[in-house]
Motif scaffolding. Structure first.
Motif, PDB file in Angstrom:
ATOM      1  N   PHE A 177      -1.931  18.651  43.834  1.00 34.95           N
ATOM      2  CA  PHE A 177      -2.904  17.839  44.574  1.00 34.95           C
ATOM      3  C   PHE A 177      -3.023  16.417  44.056  1.00 34.95           C
ATOM      4  O   PHE A 177      -3.336  15.510  44.808  1.00 34.95           O
ATOM      5  CB  PHE A 177      -4.275  18.511  44.606  1.00 34.95           C
ATOM      6  CG  PHE A 177      -4.380  19.573  45.669  1.00 34.95           C
ATOM      7  CD1 PHE A 177      -4.337  19.229  47.013  1.00 34.95           C
ATOM      8  CD2 PHE A 177      -4.510  20.901  45.330  1.00 34.95           C
ATOM      9  CE1 PHE A 177      -4.417  20.201  48.002  1.00 34.95           C
ATOM     10  CE2 PHE A 177      -4.591  21.883  46.308  1.00 34.95           C
ATOM     11  CZ  PHE A 177      -4.548  21.530  47.649  1.00 34.95           C
ATOM     12  N   ASN A 178      -2.789  16.223  42.797  1.00 38.67           N
ATOM     13  CA  ASN A 178      -2.904  14.857  42.268  1.00 38.67           C
ATOM     14  C   ASN A 178      -1.565  14.143  42.175  1.00 38.67           C
ATOM     15  O   ASN A 178      -1.516  12.995  41.729  1.00 38.67           O
ATOM     16  CB  ASN A 178      -3.614  14.868  40.916  1.00 38.67           C
ATOM     17  CG  ASN A 178      -5.078  15.252  41.043  1.00 38.67           C
ATOM     18  OD1 ASN A 178      -5.652  15.184  42.122  1.00 38.67           O
ATOM     19  ND2 ASN A 178      -5.674  15.659  39.938  1.00 38.67           N
ATOM     20  N   ARG A 194     -12.485  17.538  48.876  1.00 43.48           N
ATOM     21  CA  ARG A 194     -11.361  18.214  48.244  1.00 43.48           C
ATOM     22  C   ARG A 194     -11.143  17.704  46.835  1.00 43.48           C
ATOM     23  O   ARG A 194     -10.929  18.492  45.906  1.00 43.48           O
ATOM     24  CB  ARG A 194     -10.084  18.019  49.068  1.00 43.48           C
ATOM     25  CG  ARG A 194      -8.913  18.771  48.463  1.00 43.48           C
ATOM     26  CD  ARG A 194      -7.739  18.813  49.417  1.00 43.48           C
ATOM     27  NE  ARG A 194      -6.860  17.671  49.244  1.00 43.48           N
ATOM     28  CZ  ARG A 194      -5.792  17.429  50.021  1.00 43.48           C
ATOM     29  NH1 ARG A 194      -5.511  18.237  51.032  1.00 43.48           N
ATOM     30  NH2 ARG A 194      -5.025  16.389  49.800  1.00 43.48           N
ATOM     31  N   PHE A 238     -12.181  22.269  39.504  1.00 41.79           N
ATOM     32  CA  PHE A 238     -11.266  23.371  39.252  1.00 41.79           C
ATOM     33  C   PHE A 238     -10.431  23.065  38.008  1.00 41.79           C
ATOM     34  O   PHE A 238     -10.295  23.902  37.093  1.00 41.79           O
ATOM     35  CB  PHE A 238     -10.384  23.564  40.485  1.00 41.79           C
ATOM     36  CG  PHE A 238      -9.493  24.774  40.451  1.00 41.79           C
ATOM     37  CD1 PHE A 238      -9.475  25.654  39.379  1.00 41.79           C
ATOM     38  CD2 PHE A 238      -8.659  25.034  41.523  1.00 41.79           C
ATOM     39  CE1 PHE A 238      -8.642  26.769  39.368  1.00 41.79           C
ATOM     40  CE2 PHE A 238      -7.818  26.149  41.521  1.00 41.79           C
ATOM     41  CZ  PHE A 238      -7.817  27.008  40.441  1.00 41.79           C
ATOM     42  N   ILE A 239      -9.916  21.867  37.948  1.00 43.06           N
ATOM     43  CA  ILE A 239      -9.108  21.470  36.796  1.00 43.06           C
ATOM     44  C   ILE A 239      -9.947  21.517  35.517  1.00 43.06           C
ATOM     45  O   ILE A 239      -9.498  22.000  34.476  1.00 43.06           O
ATOM     46  CB  ILE A 239      -8.515  20.060  37.007  1.00 43.06           C
ATOM     47  CG1 ILE A 239      -7.475  20.112  38.129  1.00 43.06           C
ATOM     48  CG2 ILE A 239      -7.918  19.504  35.717  1.00 43.06           C
ATOM     49  CD1 ILE A 239      -6.988  18.748  38.584  1.00 43.06           C
ATOM     50  N   GLU A 241       0.209  24.910  41.376  1.00 44.98           N
ATOM     51  CA  GLU A 241      -0.329  24.277  40.173  1.00 44.98           C
ATOM     52  C   GLU A 241      -1.204  23.138  40.661  1.00 44.98           C
ATOM     53  O   GLU A 241      -0.709  22.079  41.055  1.00 44.98           O
ATOM     54  CB  GLU A 241       0.829  23.762  39.310  1.00 44.98           C
ATOM     55  CG  GLU A 241       0.551  23.797  37.821  1.00 44.98           C
ATOM     56  CD  GLU A 241      -0.599  22.901  37.432  1.00 44.98           C
ATOM     57  OE1 GLU A 241      -1.681  23.446  37.110  1.00 44.98           O
ATOM     58  OE2 GLU A 241      -0.450  21.683  37.464  1.00 44.98           O
ATOM     59  N   ILE A 242      -2.499  23.379  40.620  1.00 46.50           N
ATOM     60  CA  ILE A 242      -3.420  22.505  41.338  1.00 46.50           C
ATOM     61  C   ILE A 242      -3.333  21.037  40.900  1.00 46.50           C
ATOM     62  O   ILE A 242      -3.303  20.141  41.734  1.00 46.50           O
ATOM     63  CB  ILE A 242      -4.869  23.023  41.213  1.00 46.50           C
ATOM     64  CG1 ILE A 242      -5.796  22.193  42.093  1.00 46.50           C
ATOM     65  CG2 ILE A 242      -5.338  23.030  39.775  1.00 46.50           C
ATOM     66  CD1 ILE A 242      -7.177  22.756  42.217  1.00 46.50           C
ATOM     67  N   THR A 243      -3.263  20.797  39.601  1.00 48.91           N
ATOM     68  CA  THR A 243      -3.266  19.409  39.119  1.00 48.91           C
ATOM     69  C   THR A 243      -2.064  18.655  39.652  1.00 48.91           C
ATOM     70  O   THR A 243      -2.187  17.580  40.248  1.00 48.91           O
ATOM     71  CB  THR A 243      -3.235  19.372  37.589  1.00 48.91           C
ATOM     72  OG1 THR A 243      -4.210  20.265  37.086  1.00 48.91           O
ATOM     73  CG2 THR A 243      -3.510  17.976  37.068  1.00 48.91           C
ATOM     74  N   VAL A 283     -11.050  19.931  43.490  1.00 44.31           N
ATOM     75  CA  VAL A 283      -9.872  19.907  42.625  1.00 44.31           C
ATOM     76  C   VAL A 283     -10.271  19.486  41.217  1.00 44.31           C
ATOM     77  O   VAL A 283      -9.865  20.107  40.230  1.00 44.31           O
ATOM     78  CB  VAL A 283      -8.798  18.960  43.203  1.00 44.31           C
ATOM     79  CG1 VAL A 283      -7.708  18.687  42.177  1.00 44.31           C
ATOM     80  CG2 VAL A 283      -8.193  19.544  44.480  1.00 44.31           C
TER      81      VAL A 283
END
Lengths: 191, 191
Positions: free
Chosen positions: B88-89, A128, A135-136, B83-85, A132
């Motif tokens: 997930f982070n 994952r 993707f970023i 908002e993936i960043t 991620v």
DNA sequence: AAATTCACTTGACAAAAGGCAAGAATTAAA
DNA sequence: TTTAATTCTTGCCTTTTGTCAAGTGAATTT
């Protein structure tokens, strides 16, 4: 010689897991080498490589409707290389993945990846995290392409990927930056 | 009224799992509504929403170094919005997520998402499929931005996202396409 | 070594897109 | 309903980038 410790360290840098787990994961990968200009993936093949690039420089490219070769992305050392659409969706690839310089690293297949996901919960987080991360990177590249001039995009590449400028021929870089060879050549002269 | 069946159907369209599993997954989501111009996420917040958009139109945007508002992406009905960043982070977001029209749907938090990953193996595949899908969309948008003129990009949006052109003001669309308001206005006239 | 190919550069001109500012048109507020 | 904001359009001119074509130099082939 391929050095599996670099893969172990890469895994440890991505997720917080034990050295033991990282070793076991790394041990299921298989060492491979790709000669300059050889392909990891060709158009119309179904990708079966999840590839840790230990050393070397690679690129993905495809042919647009006018038959021109467009470089989509470069891959540098210490990264996972894969064609996400073909690899994860098990469909024929539209793109090529090619070694620009001689490349070394470690690969696993789609089935091996899924077995690892099943057997090693820690590897799920790794998988994952890689998705991620990529993707970023794609999103931020997107942003950069839209909101910067060709000159700024070139300067940015100069900072973020000097190895690319060093080894990739001008035409690869030009299509990657979305400009013609002539334009890139002129930009370069002004700097 | 929010309709949880649309979420169940969305899940079933993404991964091959039993209706029962899909129901159980859908039931852990919480219904929410967002009024026109309200925010799902603001700059500097840590996103805690994995949001299924059942109806409405949203966008993400941020301010560039010149202080201009840049629309990064639009989200249409029947998609996962996040908002993936930041999500997930677990870091502060640089971007906003805003409702362009009134929006309805279902959300879960980061912790709930991870609990689901743990309890429902089928949901892992869903999560991965969503990441892969969004990643591919980002890549293909990338390709389109680099290798097409502003006019072609606009025509493409006309085909792929007519709802966007209908509800989003010109300036959002212009910055999304990477052109000035004037240029987009002129392009539009010629068609 | 000559010939061929490939990678890059450069010039002259054309097209695409931006900058700025003024003015419509639409929407929101008083 | 009048005023004020906002959104969109348009003209004029500049900058950026593209197109086409010729030319140089290096590398590869024969």
């Amino acid at each position: 010689m391929n050095n599996r410790e670099s893969l172990v360290n890469f895994i440890l840098s991505v997720v917080k897991i034990s050295k033991d787990d990282a070793d076991q994961i790394a041990n299921t990968f298989h060492p491979i080498e790709i000669e300059e200009k050889d392909y990891l993936l060709r158009e119309n093949e179904v990708s079966d490589d999840y590839f840790y690039l230990e050393s070397g420089l690679m690129r993905t490219f495809l042919f647009n409707l006018e038959g021109e070769e467009i470089t989509i992305d470069f891959f540098t050392e210490n990264n996972i290389v894969f064609e996400i659409t073909s690899f994860f969706n098990r469909v024929r690839s539209e793109a090529y993945i090619q070694a620009i310089t001689k490349c070394k690293g470690f690969r696993i297949s789609y089935d091996e990846l899924n077995t690892l996901f099943h057997d090693k919960p820690a590897f799920r987080d790794f998988g994952r995290a890689i998705l991620v991360k990529e993707f970023i990177a794609s999103q931020s590249r997107n942003y950069g392409m839209i909101n910067r001039t060709a000159k700024e995009r070139y300067q940015n590449l100069l900072m973020t990927g000097p190895q690319i400028l060093q080894y990739a021929p001008l035409k690869y870089i030009a299509s990657y930056l979305g400009v013609t060879d002539s334009t890139l050549s002129r930009l370069r002269k002004k700097m």
